[in-house]
Design a protein around this motif. Structure first.
Motif, PDB file in Angstrom:
ATOM      1  N   ILE A   5       0.836  -1.205   0.000  1.00 46.71           N
ATOM      2  CA  ILE A   5       0.000   0.000   0.000  1.00 46.71           C
ATOM      3  C   ILE A   5       0.866   1.249   0.000  1.00 46.71           C
ATOM      4  O   ILE A   5       0.613   2.204  -0.739  1.00 46.71           O
ATOM      5  N   GLN A   6       1.923   1.240   0.823  1.00 48.14           N
ATOM      6  CA  GLN A   6       2.808   2.402   0.884  1.00 48.14           C
ATOM      7  C   GLN A   6       3.540   2.607  -0.439  1.00 48.14           C
ATOM      8  O   GLN A   6       3.742   3.737  -0.882  1.00 48.14           O
ATOM      9  N   GLN A   7       3.917   1.515  -1.088  1.00 52.10           N
ATOM     10  CA  GLN A   7       4.586   1.610  -2.384  1.00 52.10           C
ATOM     11  C   GLN A   7       3.677   2.261  -3.420  1.00 52.10           C
ATOM     12  O   GLN A   7       4.116   3.072  -4.238  1.00 52.10           O
ATOM     13  N   ILE A   8       2.407   1.906  -3.377  1.00 49.46           N
ATOM     14  CA  ILE A   8       1.439   2.508  -4.295  1.00 49.46           C
ATOM     15  C   ILE A   8       1.274   3.991  -3.989  1.00 49.46           C
ATOM     16  O   ILE A   8       1.263   4.840  -4.894  1.00 49.46           O
ATOM     17  N   LYS A   9       1.184   4.327  -2.707  1.00 49.23           N
ATOM     18  CA  LYS A   9       1.006   5.725  -2.309  1.00 49.23           C
ATOM     19  C   LYS A   9       2.230   6.574  -2.678  1.00 49.23           C
ATOM     20  O   LYS A   9       2.099   7.750  -3.022  1.00 49.23           O
ATOM     21  N   ASP A  10       3.395   5.973  -2.609  1.00 49.90           N
ATOM     22  CA  ASP A  10       4.626   6.706  -2.913  1.00 49.90           C
ATOM     23  C   ASP A  10       4.777   7.010  -4.397  1.00 49.90           C
ATOM     24  O   ASP A  10       5.469   7.958  -4.773  1.00 49.90           O
ATOM     25  N   GLY A  11       4.160   6.199  -5.242  1.00 53.39           N
ATOM     26  CA  GLY A  11       4.318   6.421  -6.680  1.00 53.39           C
ATOM     27  C   GLY A  11       3.134   5.903  -7.458  1.00 53.39           C
ATOM     28  O   GLY A  11       3.265   4.984  -8.276  1.00 53.39           O
ATOM     29  N   GLN A  37      -7.356  -4.478  -4.474  1.00 54.53           N
ATOM     30  CA  GLN A  37      -7.693  -4.078  -3.109  1.00 54.53           C
ATOM     31  C   GLN A  37      -6.660  -3.108  -2.531  1.00 54.53           C
ATOM     32  O   GLN A  37      -7.013  -2.116  -1.887  1.00 54.53           O
ATOM     33  N   HIS A  38      -5.368  -3.396  -2.771  1.00 50.83           N
ATOM     34  CA  HIS A  38      -4.324  -2.528  -2.231  1.00 50.83           C
ATOM     35  C   HIS A  38      -4.407  -1.132  -2.832  1.00 50.83           C
ATOM     36  O   HIS A  38      -4.240  -0.125  -2.140  1.00 50.83           O
ATOM     37  N   ARG A  39      -4.661  -1.055  -4.139  1.00 47.80           N
ATOM     38  CA  ARG A  39      -4.761   0.239  -4.801  1.00 47.80           C
ATOM     39  C   ARG A  39      -5.952   1.035  -4.268  1.00 47.80           C
ATOM     40  O   ARG A  39      -5.862   2.253  -4.046  1.00 47.80           O
ATOM     41  N   CYS A  40      -7.056   0.365  -4.016  1.00 45.79           N
ATOM     42  CA  CYS A  40      -8.245   1.045  -3.501  1.00 45.79           C
ATOM     43  C   CYS A  40      -8.018   1.569  -2.084  1.00 45.79           C
ATOM     44  O   CYS A  40      -8.449   2.674  -1.750  1.00 45.79           O
ATOM     45  N   VAL A  41      -7.342   0.776  -1.262  1.00 45.21           N
ATOM     46  CA  VAL A  41      -7.028   1.228   0.093  1.00 45.21           C
ATOM     47  C   VAL A  41      -6.113   2.441   0.048  1.00 45.21           C
ATOM     48  O   VAL A  41      -6.299   3.418   0.792  1.00 45.21           O
ATOM     49  N   ALA A  42      -5.109   2.394  -0.825  1.00 44.10           N
ATOM     50  CA  ALA A  42      -4.172   3.518  -0.947  1.00 44.10           C
ATOM     51  C   ALA A  42      -4.896   4.796  -1.362  1.00 44.10           C
ATOM     52  O   ALA A  42      -4.664   5.869  -0.792  1.00 44.10           O
ATOM     53  N   ILE A  43      -5.800   4.703  -2.344  1.00 45.48           N
ATOM     54  CA  ILE A  43      -6.558   5.864  -2.796  1.00 45.48           C
ATOM     55  C   ILE A  43      -7.449   6.402  -1.685  1.00 45.48           C
ATOM     56  O   ILE A  43      -7.547   7.620  -1.460  1.00 45.48           O
TER      57      ILE A  43
END
Length: 211
Positions: A5-11, A37-43
């Motif tokens: 999730i953090q990796q998605i949020k960082d970039g 799911q991870h992308r949706c949580v990050a958003i």
């Protein structure tokens, strides 16, 4: 998985991570996430729960079809773990994955996403499991059985060195007696899970004949 999730949020990059895939559940008339799911949580954490994002709508409503779609998506992008992919293949009714999982369950074990602090029956070394299976289903079965008998309570019993050493030995000496193999490992290996001792036991092959 917070690191993902953090990796998605960082970039955040839809080209890199791909758009989430959803399907319309006819029973609830709500869209459900197949993959992302991870992308949706990050958003949600970055912009709020009701942020609009691009998605792919799938018409596949059967669970197996959804799982197959997930597998297809994971092979085309990162990040994804080998264990996540294997578990998805099981749900997608992949023949090889199903057979491997049956052998694992037969030996009182299970594939898990994390090996840290897990019970001795849990397996995280899916790559080594696949390698052992490539020598034949019986080799994987005998390998897991030997690990269970020699190190019943050792959390490291399904380490890569254990699985590969025993599997390679059984591939080379398929007529070796399993009980004698267990006795040799008990006699010569480190009960604390030392890989070097296990390799010595496999290499020396004391007491074996009919190879």
């Amino acid at each position: 998985n917070r690191s993902t999730i953090q990796q998605i949020k960082d970039g955040l990059d839809w080209e890199r991570f791909g758009r989430p895939i959803v399907w319309l559940n006819p029973d609830t008339n709500h869209y459900e996430i197949i993959d992302g799911q991870h992308r949706c949580v990050a958003i949600k954490e970055m912009y709020g729960e009701y942020t609009a994002i691009p998605v792919i709508v799938s018409a596949k409503a059967v669970y197996v079809d959804r799982a197959k779609l997930f597998v297809k998506q994971q092979t085309a992008r990162t990040p994804v773990t080998a264990i996540e992919l294997f578990l998805a293949e099981v749900q997608a009714a992949d023949e090889t994955a199903i057979k491997i999982n049956e052998i694992i369950r037969k030996n009182g074990a299970k594939i898990v996403t994390s090996g840290g602090g897990a019970p001795a029956s849990h397996i995280a070394a899916i790559g080594s499991i696949r390698s052992a299976y490539s020598y034949g289903p019986e080799i994987l079965d005998r390998t897991l059985a030997a690990c269970r008998k020699v190190w019943p309570g050792d959390k490291k019993r399904h380490s890569s060195i254990n699985l590969l050493s025993i599997a390679k030995f059984l591939r080379t000496y398929p007529s070796a007696d399993d009980e004698r193999l267990v006795k040799a490992l008990n006699r010569m290996s480190d009960k604390q899970g030392g890989g070097a001792a296990i390799q010595r036991a496999i290499t020396l092959r004391h007491g074996f004949s009919g190879s």
